[in-house]
Scaffold this motif. Structure first.
Motif, PDB file in Angstrom:
ATOM      1  N   SER A  40       0.796  -1.167  -0.308  1.00  0.00           N
ATOM      2  CA  SER A  40      -0.150  -0.185  -0.259  1.00  0.00           C
ATOM      3  C   SER A  40       1.209   1.373  -0.159  1.00  0.00           C
ATOM      4  N   ILE A  41       0.279   2.368  -0.255  1.00  0.00           N
ATOM      5  CA  ILE A  41       0.998   3.527  -1.157  1.00  0.00           C
ATOM      6  C   ILE A  41       0.387   4.226  -0.970  1.00  0.00           C
ATOM      7  N   SER A  42       0.304   5.169   0.115  1.00  0.00           N
ATOM      8  CA  SER A  42      -0.656   6.840   0.000  1.00  0.00           C
ATOM      9  C   SER A  42      -0.829   7.619  -1.194  1.00  0.00           C
ATOM     10  N   VAL A  43      -1.376   8.100  -2.415  1.00  0.00           N
ATOM     11  CA  VAL A  43      -1.420   8.991  -2.561  1.00  0.00           C
ATOM     12  C   VAL A  43      -2.370  10.094  -2.690  1.00  0.00           C
ATOM     13  N   ASN A  44      -1.427  11.257  -2.057  1.00  0.00           N
ATOM     14  CA  ASN A  44      -2.241  12.865  -1.918  1.00  0.00           C
ATOM     15  C   ASN A  44      -3.725  11.698  -0.804  1.00  0.00           C
TER      16      ASN A  44
END
Length: 213
Positions: A40-44
């Motif tokens: 998981s990567i948070s984008v904005n």
């Protein structure tokens, strides 16, 4: 889970329209240093899943629901985005508990620069107002921030030079859309208190006491 401490500014490399979804490709470096498929990567502030990467850029599928409920709707190549990897058990919780689940979209209302910081006022959907308190936490475009003043439909935050330089909040202008996530603890407390008061009200309505039951 995330902390709201942005690790790097990535750049949108491509947006592939798939009808009821988009395939989003982002150029990055830091967040790819140990990324694997399914991470998981948070984008904005939006939690997205890595479906492919080559060490230079990575790709995620963004469903229509996410597009409808976040500022990722309308994202285009060249846009800068805040990126953060999911937190690990060994990592310091530098911000606050962030899920990457956007609660609503707000707009930058005004910016008030000063010598050492900048105060930014942001609008929010009215239903989120009850979760904000002065000096409480709020996530704006994935950035963990402290609320300066909380109002019914707006709030203010103070941005230090580091935040202005290392996140998209340094370039957001009045009218720009931003993703908002309120403090998950506040939502849990609300639900627990509501259940308690409803149970208490139901008991009071029966006219019974513990000794009578």
């Amino acid at each position: 889970m995330f902390t709201g401490i942005v690790e790097e500014l990535g750049t949108v490399a491509a947006v592939e329209d798939q009808g009821d979804a988009i395939r989003l490709t982002v150029r990055a470096s830091t967040v790819l240093s140990d990324a694997g498929l399914g991470d998981s990567i948070s984008v904005n502030g939006c939690c997205l899943t890595v479906v492919s990467h080559d060490g230079v850029q990575w790709t995620a599928d963004v469903m229509q629901e996410t597009l409808d409920k976040t500022s990722l709707q309308g994202v285009k190549p060249g846009d800068r985005v805040n990126l953060e990897r999911a937190v690990t058990a060994e990592k310091r919780l530098g911000g606050h508990i962030v899920q990457g689940h956007v609660d609503g979209v707000g707009h930058v209302v005004r910016r008030s620069p000063s010598e050492h910081w900048e105060v930014v006022e942001i609008s929010m959907p009215p239903e989120l107002g009850r979760y904000l308190v002065d000096k409480g936490s709020i996530t704006v475009d994935g950035v963990s921030l402290t609320v300066v003043e909380a109002h019914d439909t707006t709030f203010t935050v103070s941005l230090i030079p580091e935040t202005l330089a290392r996140t998209t909040l340094g370039s957001r202008q009045p009218g720009d859309r931003v993703n908002l996530e309120v403090d998950i603890i506040a939502k849990h407390v609300e639900k627990l208190v509501r259940a308690y008061t409803q149970d208490a009200g139901a008991t009071a309505g029966t006219g019974t006491t513990k000794e009578q039951s």
